[in-house]
Motif scaffolding. Structure first.
Motif, mmCIF file in Angstrom:
data_model
loop_
_atom_site.group_PDB
_atom_site.id
_atom_site.type_symbol
_atom_site.label_atom_id
_atom_site.label_comp_id
_atom_site.label_asym_id
_atom_site.label_seq_id
_atom_site.Cartn_x
_atom_site.Cartn_y
_atom_site.Cartn_z
ATOM 1 N N VAL A 101 0.814 -11.994 6.855
ATOM 2 C CA VAL A 101 0.755 -11.118 5.337
ATOM 3 C C VAL A 101 -0.085 -10.479 4.648
ATOM 4 O O VAL A 101 -1.112 -11.583 4.242
ATOM 5 N N ARG A 102 -0.687 -9.355 3.937
ATOM 6 C CA ARG A 102 -2.421 -9.615 3.102
ATOM 7 C C ARG A 102 -1.293 -8.803 2.072
ATOM 8 O O ARG A 102 -0.576 -7.643 2.411
ATOM 9 N N VAL A 103 -1.698 -8.723 0.577
ATOM 10 C CA VAL A 103 -1.624 -7.706 -0.224
ATOM 11 C C VAL A 103 -3.280 -7.068 -0.864
ATOM 12 O O VAL A 103 -4.088 -7.674 -0.661
ATOM 13 N N ARG A 104 -2.744 -6.545 -1.476
ATOM 14 C CA ARG A 104 -3.835 -5.498 -1.986
ATOM 15 C C ARG A 104 -3.656 -4.442 -3.088
ATOM 16 O O ARG A 104 -3.086 -3.953 -3.415
ATOM 17 N N LEU A 105 -4.376 -4.633 -4.253
ATOM 18 C CA LEU A 105 -4.261 -4.316 -6.180
ATOM 19 C C LEU A 105 -5.000 -3.032 -6.281
ATOM 20 O O LEU A 105 -5.996 -3.144 -5.273
ATOM 21 N N GLN A 106 -3.975 -2.200 -6.969
ATOM 22 C CA GLN A 106 -5.108 -0.389 -6.710
ATOM 23 C C GLN A 106 -4.238 -0.512 -8.065
ATOM 24 O O GLN A 106 -3.761 -0.584 -9.195
ATOM 25 N N ARG A 107 -5.535 0.106 -9.076
ATOM 26 C CA ARG A 107 -5.351 0.572 -9.986
ATOM 27 C C ARG A 107 -4.199 1.435 -10.691
ATOM 28 O O ARG A 107 -3.882 2.244 -9.805
ATOM 29 N N ALA A 108 -3.528 0.736 -11.796
ATOM 30 C CA ALA A 108 -2.170 1.275 -12.236
ATOM 31 C C ALA A 108 -2.014 2.104 -13.420
ATOM 32 O O ALA A 108 -0.883 2.821 -14.035
ATOM 33 N N GLY A 109 -3.158 2.046 -14.487
ATOM 34 C CA GLY A 109 -3.641 2.645 -15.183
ATOM 35 C C GLY A 109 -2.810 2.114 -16.494
ATOM 36 O O GLY A 109 -2.442 3.809 -17.523
ATOM 37 N N HIS A 110 -1.964 1.451 -16.082
ATOM 38 C CA HIS A 110 -0.069 1.278 -17.419
ATOM 39 C C HIS A 110 -1.562 0.795 -18.897
ATOM 40 O O HIS A 110 -1.277 0.430 -19.659
ATOM 41 N N ILE A 111 -1.928 -0.552 -18.617
ATOM 42 C CA ILE A 111 -2.810 -1.750 -19.370
ATOM 43 C C ILE A 111 -3.767 -2.364 -18.943
ATOM 44 O O ILE A 111 -4.454 -1.842 -17.401
ATOM 45 N N GLY A 171 -6.182 -3.768 -16.818
ATOM 46 C CA GLY A 171 -5.965 -4.674 -15.534
ATOM 47 C C GLY A 171 -4.917 -4.663 -14.600
ATOM 48 O O GLY A 171 -4.410 -4.879 -13.783
ATOM 49 N N SER A 172 -3.926 -3.704 -14.850
ATOM 50 C CA SER A 172 -2.713 -3.626 -14.569
ATOM 51 C C SER A 172 -2.855 -3.189 -13.450
ATOM 52 O O SER A 172 -4.244 -2.213 -12.819
ATOM 53 N N ALA A 173 -2.367 -3.033 -11.717
ATOM 54 C CA ALA A 173 -1.947 -3.192 -10.384
ATOM 55 C C ALA A 173 -0.765 -2.287 -9.826
ATOM 56 O O ALA A 173 0.293 -2.588 -10.411
ATOM 57 N N TYR A 174 -0.559 -1.172 -9.221
ATOM 58 C CA TYR A 174 0.286 -1.502 -8.507
ATOM 59 C C TYR A 174 0.325 -1.630 -7.547
ATOM 60 O O TYR A 174 -1.388 -2.856 -6.985
ATOM 61 N N VAL A 175 0.861 -2.731 -5.819
ATOM 62 C CA VAL A 175 0.879 -3.740 -4.727
ATOM 63 C C VAL A 175 0.715 -2.964 -3.785
ATOM 64 O O VAL A 175 2.255 -2.612 -3.047
ATOM 65 N N GLU A 176 0.114 -3.005 -3.075
ATOM 66 C CA GLU A 176 0.686 -2.598 -1.327
ATOM 67 C C GLU A 176 0.880 -4.450 -0.540
ATOM 68 O O GLU A 176 -0.214 -4.976 -0.627
ATOM 69 N N VAL A 177 1.983 -4.270 -0.266
ATOM 70 C CA VAL A 177 2.050 -5.013 0.549
ATOM 71 C C VAL A 177 1.481 -5.288 2.381
ATOM 72 O O VAL A 177 3.101 -4.043 2.726
ATOM 73 N N ASP A 178 1.445 -5.356 2.874
ATOM 74 C CA ASP A 178 1.505 -5.274 4.658
ATOM 75 C C ASP A 178 1.999 -6.296 5.460
ATOM 76 O O ASP A 178 1.828 -7.081 5.464
ATOM 77 N N SER A 179 2.866 -5.866 6.468
ATOM 78 C CA SER A 179 3.370 -7.114 6.793
ATOM 79 C C SER A 179 3.722 -7.144 8.269
ATOM 80 O O SER A 179 4.199 -5.965 8.682
ATOM 81 N N LEU A 180 3.611 -7.874 9.306
ATOM 82 C CA LEU A 180 3.674 -8.151 10.873
ATOM 83 C C LEU A 180 4.452 -9.200 11.079
ATOM 84 O O LEU A 180 3.905 -10.207 10.930
ATOM 85 N N ASP A 181 5.154 -8.462 11.664
ATOM 86 C CA ASP A 181 6.284 -9.636 11.940
ATOM 87 C C ASP A 181 6.164 -9.775 13.748
ATOM 88 O O ASP A 181 5.784 -8.824 14.694
ATOM 89 N N ARG A 182 5.247 -10.688 14.113
ATOM 90 C CA ARG A 182 4.268 -11.085 15.365
ATOM 91 C C ARG A 182 5.863 -10.749 17.040
ATOM 92 O O ARG A 182 5.752 -10.215 17.803
ATOM 93 N N SER A 183 6.891 -11.243 15.438
ATOM 94 C CA SER A 183 7.622 -11.560 17.074
ATOM 95 C C SER A 183 8.560 -10.067 17.454
ATOM 96 O O SER A 183 9.257 -9.617 18.745
ATOM 97 N N LYS A 184 8.602 -9.402 16.555
ATOM 98 C CA LYS A 184 9.246 -7.951 16.923
ATOM 99 C C LYS A 184 7.548 -7.033 17.271
ATOM 100 O O LYS A 184 7.646 -5.676 18.392
ATOM 101 N N GLY A 185 6.679 -7.103 16.256
ATOM 102 C CA GLY A 185 5.525 -6.377 16.786
ATOM 103 C C GLY A 185 5.841 -5.297 16.151
ATOM 104 O O GLY A 185 5.448 -4.142 16.418
ATOM 105 N N VAL A 212 3.215 -12.112 -7.561
ATOM 106 C CA VAL A 212 1.791 -10.904 -7.959
ATOM 107 C C VAL A 212 2.645 -11.096 -9.025
ATOM 108 O O VAL A 212 3.404 -10.733 -9.511
ATOM 109 N N VAL A 213 1.647 -10.849 -9.821
ATOM 110 C CA VAL A 213 1.350 -10.337 -11.124
ATOM 111 C C VAL A 213 0.888 -8.829 -11.586
ATOM 112 O O VAL A 213 0.034 -8.213 -11.516
ATOM 113 N N THR A 214 1.339 -7.924 -11.693
ATOM 114 C CA THR A 214 1.007 -6.177 -11.825
ATOM 115 C C THR A 214 0.434 -6.330 -12.875
ATOM 116 O O THR A 214 -0.471 -5.459 -13.055
#
Length: 473
Positions: free
Chosen positions: A151-161, A163-177, A68-70
């Protein structure tokens, strides 16, 4: 439960002891990870390593689900050729504007650091083009969803240049819930920056990985920095000199053009209306053209200017310099004629590029001025000029000592980075702030000051937080 079995884990391959080389890996298991950025080391950060060899990718890439490129600054994407050479075969995720800008940056990086062979560069760019996956802001993108992980990702505006973004990463480990949300700030922009909407804090984070470039200081507000920009140019108009602005080709150049168009538009005297604004960088000119094409991602203020019939990045006083011979003639013309002008040229830290020729000719002449508008990393000529210039010192350029008699100034408010207050606001404005904050991408002093600021805020509001500093993996 032992530490070794707790996922996800953070591993850092750059952006640790300085402000360049950002590269961070989030591991979900022994065989699955996400890579966020893969940038070059520059300035003093590069001096710590072993030349070009420090950029080689030595960490495993077989487990990387995606890169993922910020944003497309070289200290965040410059190791991409090395990453592909190491065998990475996965997608490159980025925002829609970044997908337009990234090939321009990589093409220039290849020409400077690898090869001038057009066919070889073309093949590499074609390969990168097949990997790019442009993502819309604010929409989740699934990387994997099977019996083991989601695992899923979402980009949000970062206001740097753009196209810049900060990255949200949601991860679910199904073996541990167990679910975990990790947020990577990338480089956050300062509020009220020209052209770009200000970043808004995420709703929540369990772990926040955040930059700390300006974790120990405050920027000037936009009105103050615009007044200082006007004052620096007024002095040049009076002295018959040139204002040299070292600026990176993407981001800062376009913001400066936007501000200069506003100053020229509001000017009431002929000297200002006739002022030449020169962009001496073919790469910056290409980026500016791309910025014009990406108007849908500009902020509301910029769109109001457009609707009024103004052209913030293409105004009458703006000139671009293309070929090398034209560049040399422009340097000589401005150095000898006393024609007032503003020259914006790369690189932003004066460590190479066309700006060096202007500095060699004009630094010894008190008629001229150098105006820094961005961070100057220790070990770069820009840092030396900013530090020693005001006291009449000297700097080494292309192996030669150059005395500094030109006026030297710095306008901190034009930094594309958030300052300490903005960084703290990014955290405290979350509805559910993180329990763990990992500081990256900053020198030791700013990191420690920012750490203290976070801990003071957390203590004051009764929010338990663990603040750690990135370390070499």
């Amino acid at each position: 439960m032992s530490n070794s079995t707790i996922w996800p884990k953070l591993i850092h391959h750059g952006g640790i002891d300085g402000v360049t080389g950002s590269c961070h890996r989030l591991r979900f298991s022994a065989d699955r990870s996400l890579l966020v950025d893969c940038g070059l080391f520059q300035g003093q950060d590069a001096d710590r390593g072993d030349g070009l060899d420090q950029h080689r990718v030595r960490f495993p890439v077989d487990d990387v689900l995606a890169l993922v490129v910020t944003h497309v600054h070289i200290d965040h994407i410059g190791r991409l050729p090395y990453l592909l050479a190491a065998g990475y075969a996965g997608p490159i995720l980025c925002s829609v504007p970044s997908a337009r800008l990234l090939p321009l940056v990589i093409e220039d990086a290849l020409k400077v650091g690898f090869t001038r062979d057009a066919a070889l560069i073309g093949r590499f760019l074609d390969e990168v083009g097949t990997r790019l996956v442009p993502l819309d802001y604010r929409r989740w993108h699934a990387l994997v969803d099977d019996a083991r992980h989601r695992v899923r990702v979402r980009l949000q505006r970062a206001g740097h240049i753009l196209g810049s973004a900060y990255v949200e990463v949601d991860s679910l480990d199904r073996s541990k819930g167990r679910t975990h949300r990790t947020v990577f700030s990338g480089d956050l922009g300062a509020p009220h920056a020209p052209l770009l909407p200000a970043p808004k804090s995420p709703w929540r984070a369990d772990t926040l990985v955040i930059e700390s470039t300006y974790g120990d200081r405050r920027h000037e507000d936009r009105r103050t920095r615009r007044a200082r920009l006007r004052a620096a140019i007024d002095r040049a108009l009076e002295n018959g000199g040139t204002v040299i602005v070292p600026a990176f080709s993407i981001g800062r150049t376009q913001e400066l053009l936007y501000e200069l168009e506003g100053l020229v538009h509001a000017a009431r005297n002929a000297r200002w209306r006739d002022l030449e604004v020169i962009v001496d960088s073919p790469l910056a000119a290409r980026f500016t053209e791309a910025y014009r094409e990406l108007k849908p991602w500009w902020d509301a203020e910029a769109h109001r200017r457009l609707r009024s019939g103004r052209h913030p990045l293409s105004f009458d006083n703006l000139y671009t310099v293309d070929g090398h011979e034209e560049h040399l003639r422009t340097v000589e013309y401005l150095a000898t004629t006393g024609r007032p002008a503003v020259v914006i040229a790369a690189s932003g830290m004066a460590s190479g590029g066309r700006v060096v020729n202007y500095l060699k000719r004009m630094l010894p002449d008190p008629r001229h001025a150098v105006l820094f508008v961005g961070y100057q990393a220790p070990g770069t000529p820009g840092h030396a000029i900013a530090r020693y210039g005001p006291r009449g010192g000297w700097v080494e350029l292309d192996g030669a000592r150059v005395d500094i008699r030109a006026r030297v100034g710095t306008i901190g408010g034009y930094s594309a980075h958030a300052d300490q207050r903005d960084l703290l606001n990014f955290i405290r404005r979350m509805r559910h702030p993180p329990a763990h904050v990992r500081l990256i991408h900053g020198d030791a002093g700013p990191k420690q000051a920012f750490k203290a600021g976070i801990e003071a805020w957390a203590s004051g509001c009764g929010h338990p937080v663990r603040v750690t500093l990135a370390h070499q993996s």
